[in-house]
Design an enzyme around this catalytic site. Structure first.
Site, short mmCIF file in Angstrom:
data_model
loop_
_atom_site.label_atom_id
_atom_site.label_comp_id
_atom_site.label_asym_id
_atom_site.label_seq_id
_atom_site.Cartn_x
_atom_site.Cartn_y
_atom_site.Cartn_z
N ASP A 30 0.85 -1.19 0.00
CA ASP A 30 0.00 0.00 0.00
C ASP A 30 0.89 1.25 0.00
O ASP A 30 1.89 1.31 0.72
CB ASP A 30 -0.91 0.00 1.24
CG ASP A 30 -2.06 0.99 1.12
OD1 ASP A 30 -3.22 0.55 1.00
OD2 ASP A 30 -1.80 2.21 1.13
N ILE A 31 0.51 2.22 -0.80
CA ILE A 31 1.31 3.43 -0.96
C ILE A 31 1.29 4.30 0.30
O ILE A 31 2.19 5.10 0.53
CB ILE A 31 0.82 4.23 -2.20
CG1 ILE A 31 1.92 5.10 -2.77
CG2 ILE A 31 -0.44 5.03 -1.90
CD1 ILE A 31 1.60 5.66 -4.16
N ASN A 85 -12.89 -3.30 2.66
CA ASN A 85 -13.91 -2.26 2.69
C ASN A 85 -14.86 -2.53 1.53
O ASN A 85 -14.42 -2.71 0.39
CB ASN A 85 -13.27 -0.87 2.55
CG ASN A 85 -12.41 -0.51 3.75
OD1 ASN A 85 -12.78 -0.81 4.89
ND2 ASN A 85 -11.27 0.11 3.51
N GLY A 91 -16.41 2.35 3.43
CA GLY A 91 -15.06 2.92 3.44
C GLY A 91 -14.24 2.60 2.21
O GLY A 91 -13.06 2.93 2.14
N GLN A 92 -14.88 1.98 1.20
CA GLN A 92 -14.12 1.65 -0.02
C GLN A 92 -13.89 2.92 -0.85
O GLN A 92 -14.82 3.69 -1.08
CB GLN A 92 -14.90 0.62 -0.85
CG GLN A 92 -14.12 0.10 -2.05
CD GLN A 92 -14.85 -1.01 -2.82
OE1 GLN A 92 -15.97 -1.39 -2.46
NE2 GLN A 92 -14.23 -1.50 -3.86
N HIS A 98 -10.27 -5.45 -3.16
CA HIS A 98 -8.94 -5.68 -2.60
C HIS A 98 -9.05 -6.03 -1.13
O HIS A 98 -9.92 -5.55 -0.42
CB HIS A 98 -8.03 -4.45 -2.79
CG HIS A 98 -8.64 -3.16 -2.32
ND1 HIS A 98 -9.59 -2.49 -3.06
CD2 HIS A 98 -8.45 -2.44 -1.19
CE1 HIS A 98 -9.95 -1.40 -2.40
NE2 HIS A 98 -9.29 -1.34 -1.27
N LEU A 99 -8.10 -6.86 -0.72
CA LEU A 99 -7.97 -7.26 0.66
C LEU A 99 -6.76 -6.53 1.22
O LEU A 99 -5.69 -6.55 0.61
CB LEU A 99 -7.72 -8.78 0.68
CG LEU A 99 -8.08 -9.61 1.90
CD1 LEU A 99 -9.53 -9.39 2.31
CD2 LEU A 99 -7.84 -11.08 1.57
N HIS A 100 -6.95 -5.87 2.37
CA HIS A 100 -5.81 -5.25 3.07
C HIS A 100 -5.22 -6.31 4.00
O HIS A 100 -5.94 -6.89 4.81
CB HIS A 100 -6.27 -4.08 3.94
CG HIS A 100 -6.86 -2.92 3.20
ND1 HIS A 100 -6.18 -1.74 2.99
CD2 HIS A 100 -8.09 -2.73 2.65
CE1 HIS A 100 -6.97 -0.87 2.34
NE2 HIS A 100 -8.13 -1.45 2.12
#
Ligand code: AMP
Length: 112
Positions: A30-31, A85, A91-92, A98-100
């Site tokens: 993640d950036i 999310n 919160g998306q 995507h999975l965090h």
């Protein structure tokens, strides 16, 4: 289809620090990390959201979780959180499923 940041990362036109790739899945850092380790795991197929996922997506969505396990093993993570999310009100922000994968230190779940 309108442009999708994560599809552009998959296509290689936007750079990302890749962690894992197979024919169905890409994982990259993640950036803007919210934990010591913060990796995004995404299907190569453009699925907008958990809200729009279909029965046919069941296998690739399950595969995301097993890829998380593989990455965790490779990185010697003893435990981690997985977060998805779903939808704007969930919160998306990026509308490509995507999975965090979050691990280590103080995890800022509120900002995820
Ligand atoms: P979400 O709020 O679940 O849609 O999460 C989107 C995530 O994508 C956020 O954690 C962002 O920091 C992350 N993100 C946005 N742009 C990039 C990028 N170019 N490379 C890697 N991660 C990104």
């Amino acid at each position: 289809m309108s442009s999708c940041l994560f599809c552009e990362i998959i296509g290689g036109s936007i750079p990302a620090k890749k962690v894992f790739e197979d024919d169905q899945i890409l994982a990259f850092y993640d950036i803007n990390p919210k934990a010591k380790t913060h990796i995004l795991i995404i299907p190569k197929k453009h699925i907008e959201s958990g809200l729009t996922a279909q029965e046919e997506d069941e296998s690739v969505l399950g595969h995301l979780i097993l890829v998380a396990k593989k990455i965790a093993q490779e990185q010697n993570l003893e435990g981690y959180k997985l977060l998805m999310n779903v939808g704007k009100k969930g919160g998306q922000v990026i509308f490509h499923v995507h999975l965090h994968l979050l691990a280590g230190g103080k995890i800022d779940l509120e900002s995820c």
